[in-house]
Design an enzyme around this catalytic site. Structure first.
Site, mmCIF file in Angstrom:
data_model
loop_
_atom_site.group_PDB
_atom_site.id
_atom_site.type_symbol
_atom_site.label_atom_id
_atom_site.label_comp_id
_atom_site.label_asym_id
_atom_site.label_seq_id
_atom_site.Cartn_x
_atom_site.Cartn_y
_atom_site.Cartn_z
ATOM 1 N N VAL A 198 0.838 -1.200 0.000
ATOM 2 C CA VAL A 198 0.000 0.000 0.000
ATOM 3 C C VAL A 198 0.877 1.256 0.000
ATOM 4 C CG1 VAL A 198 -1.763 1.303 1.277
ATOM 5 C CG2 VAL A 198 -1.891 -1.198 1.173
ATOM 6 N N CYS A 199 1.997 1.197 0.699
ATOM 7 C CA CYS A 199 2.856 2.383 0.894
ATOM 8 C C CYS A 199 3.249 3.088 -0.403
ATOM 9 C CB CYS A 199 4.095 2.017 1.698
ATOM 10 S SG CYS A 199 3.726 1.452 3.376
ATOM 11 N N PRO A 200 3.736 2.366 -1.428
ATOM 12 C CA PRO A 200 4.116 3.102 -2.636
ATOM 13 C C PRO A 200 2.935 3.782 -3.312
ATOM 14 C CG PRO A 200 4.272 0.727 -3.000
ATOM 15 C CD PRO A 200 4.051 0.936 -1.534
#
Length: 199
Positions: free
Chosen positions: A52-54
């Site tokens: 999810v982070c990118p």
């Protein structure tokens, strides 16, 4: 999740920090204090090279022009090292990397920043998905903290900043779902009736 040890409170000065960040593919010292006089969006995320982070960091970075138009600085921060950040920035987006970044990626491996902001997941040593909006005087105006699986919205962040800036400028308050150009409310018992009579 616990906010034990958090020093981040609405209406109070945001915890200051100074740390190393990846900026334009290089290492640079960044402090919160250097952004006094403008709004700041501070994003915490769990880990480099995850899933999810990118999507979040790229979404905020790719729309930096909209934040700059509002005179807003955007920064992302995790408990990874600046070396890990640089490797992630240098990884192609099609391979789960960040690619070219338009926002600083802050590193703080000793957890001081994430603990001060109340987003540290102590058992894993990583940060929850905290989003903080800090005003030009360094005061916290907004805090949201998501659990690890759910990302945040650039559109909602921009809307909130526009609402805070409207209140700063005009002194009126913004009702639910307010967007620029929508009606606002004059904060007073008699004055507010003009809004409520229409809605």
């Amino acid at each position: 999740m616990t906010l034990a040890g958090s020093k981040a409170f609405i209406g109070q000065p945001a915890p200051n920090f100074k740390t190393t960040a990846v900026v334009n593919g290089d290492f640079k010292e960044i402090s919160l204090g250097q952004f006094k006089g403008k709004y700041v969006v501070l994003l915490f995320y769990p880990l480099d090279f995850t899933f999810v982070c990118p999507t979040e960091i790229i979404a905020f970075s790719d729309r930096i022009a909209e934040f700059k138009q509002l005179d807003v600085a955007v920064m992302a921060c995790s408990t990874d090292s600046h070396f890990s950040h640089l490797a992630w920035v240098n990884t192609d987006r099609k391979m789960g990397g960040l690619g070219q970044m338009n926002i600083p990626i802050l590193a703080y491996t000793n957890h001081v920043i994430s603990r001060a902001y109340g987003v540290l997941k102590e058992d894993d040593g990583i940060a929850y998905r905290g989003l903080f909006i800090i005003d030009p005087k360094g005061i916290l105006g907004q805090i949201t903290i998501n659990d690890l699986p759910v990302g945040r919205s650039v559109d909602e962040t921009l809307r909130l900043i526009q609402a805070f800036q409207f209140v700063d400028k005009h002194g009126e308050v913004c009702p639910a779902n307010w967007h620029p150009g929508s009606e606002t409310i004059k904060p007073g018992v008699k004055e507010s009736k003009a809004y409520f009579e229409k809605h």
